[in-house]
Design a protein around this motif. Structure first.
Motif, PDB file in Angstrom:
ATOM      1  N   ILE A  10      -8.504  -4.330  11.226  1.00 24.86           N
ATOM      2  CA  ILE A  10      -7.237  -3.929  10.609  1.00 24.86           C
ATOM      3  C   ILE A  10      -7.502  -3.567   9.157  1.00 24.86           C
ATOM      4  CG2 ILE A  10      -4.912  -4.676  10.015  1.00 24.86           C
ATOM      5  CD1 ILE A  10      -5.091  -6.691  12.259  1.00 24.86           C
ATOM      6  N   GLN A  11      -7.022  -2.400   8.737  1.00 23.52           N
ATOM      7  CA  GLN A  11      -7.170  -2.000   7.339  1.00 23.52           C
ATOM      8  C   GLN A  11      -6.359  -2.948   6.459  1.00 23.52           C
ATOM      9  OE1 GLN A  11      -6.677   2.107   6.338  1.00 23.52           O
ATOM     10  NE2 GLN A  11      -7.610   2.812   8.236  1.00 23.52           N
ATOM     11  N   PRO A  12      -6.866  -3.239   5.243  1.00 20.31           N
ATOM     12  CA  PRO A  12      -6.184  -4.207   4.371  1.00 20.31           C
ATOM     13  C   PRO A  12      -4.698  -3.936   4.153  1.00 20.31           C
ATOM     14  CG  PRO A  12      -8.327  -3.661   3.468  1.00 20.31           C
ATOM     15  CD  PRO A  12      -8.122  -2.757   4.667  1.00 20.31           C
ATOM     16  N   LYS A  13      -4.313  -2.672   3.942  1.00 19.71           N
ATOM     17  CA  LYS A  13      -2.885  -2.402   3.679  1.00 19.71           C
ATOM     18  C   LYS A  13      -2.027  -2.623   4.927  1.00 19.71           C
ATOM     19  CE  LYS A  13      -3.637   2.564   3.977  1.00 19.71           C
ATOM     20  NZ  LYS A  13      -3.721   3.792   3.247  1.00 19.71           N
ATOM     21  N   VAL A  14      -2.616  -2.450   6.110  1.00 22.84           N
ATOM     22  CA  VAL A  14      -1.889  -2.712   7.353  1.00 22.84           C
ATOM     23  C   VAL A  14      -1.792  -4.225   7.572  1.00 22.84           C
ATOM     24  CG1 VAL A  14      -1.938  -2.449   9.871  1.00 22.84           C
ATOM     25  CG2 VAL A  14      -2.505  -0.506   8.406  1.00 22.84           C
ATOM     26  N   TYR A  15      -2.890  -4.939   7.318  1.00 28.24           N
ATOM     27  CA  TYR A  15      -2.900  -6.397   7.471  1.00 28.24           C
ATOM     28  C   TYR A  15      -1.864  -7.033   6.535  1.00 28.24           C
ATOM     29  CZ  TYR A  15      -4.509 -11.183   7.843  1.00 28.24           C
ATOM     30  OH  TYR A  15      -4.560 -12.534   8.052  1.00 28.24           O
TER      31      TYR A  15
END
Length: 183
Positions: free
Chosen positions: A100-105
């Motif tokens: 999961i990309q950090p901004k999505v997480y």
């Protein structure tokens, strides 16, 4: 092998905002990887849900969502993942989120959902989770140490049931499989 070979009719509908590529995992029954590319928001979440539900109806209840190509998920999109979890749990299934990309997480965390999902670092870990996950019992799961989805206080549950966070007083429930829910 095309998506339609794995799940008949999967690619009947298309949406350029979200591409999904399927990969069947041999040796782990009912296990499917869904490579997501694009974004999930209010406008395409219904499309996303219909396609994944088609896979669930085809007997895939161990779902691995590969999220490295997913650059945005709205709260509606996260609601979709929750709906999938509710659909596969009664069928002895589960879901795992990968890369999961950090901004999505961050969206998962802000909405308090990061605790509800199994998040793994790579595909091997996810497949291993399903390989041995089916044989786990309460003794493997409890006592369970986890963070409160609201205030992130570290908590310990010795058995399934309902209890209150010692810090923020939120009522939490934990089921036999160790999943944490609000209320």
């Amino acid at each position: 092998m095309s998506n339609n070979d794995i799940v008949p009719g999967f690619d009947e509908e298309k949406d350029e905002s979200l591409k999904i590529r399927l990969q069947k995992i041999d040796g782990t029954e009912g296990c499917l990887v869904l490579y997501l590319t694009g974004y999930i928001d209010t406008y395409n979440s219904n499309f996303f849900q219909k396609r994944v539900n088609r896979a669930i109806e085809a007997g895939y209840t161990k779902l691995i969502f590969h999220c490295s190509g997913l650059n945005y998920v709205s709260s509606t999109g996260i609601g979709s993942f929750t709906a999938f979890l509710k659909a596969v749990k009664p069928r002895s299934g589960d879901l795992v989120l990968l890369e999961i990309q950090p901004k999505v997480y961050e969206v998962f965390q802000l909405l308090g959902f990061a605790q509800f999902f199994n998040i793994k670092d790579n595909l091997d870990e996810a497949v291993e989770f399903f390989s041995k996950g089916s044989a786990s019992s309460d003794t493997d799961i409890f006592p369970k140490i986890f963070k409160c989805p609201i205030c992130s206080t570290r908590l310990r549950a010795s058995k399934p049931g309902r209890f209150r966070c010692s810090n923020c007083k939120t009522i939490l429930a934990i089921d036999n499989s160790g999943q944490i829910f609000l209320g």
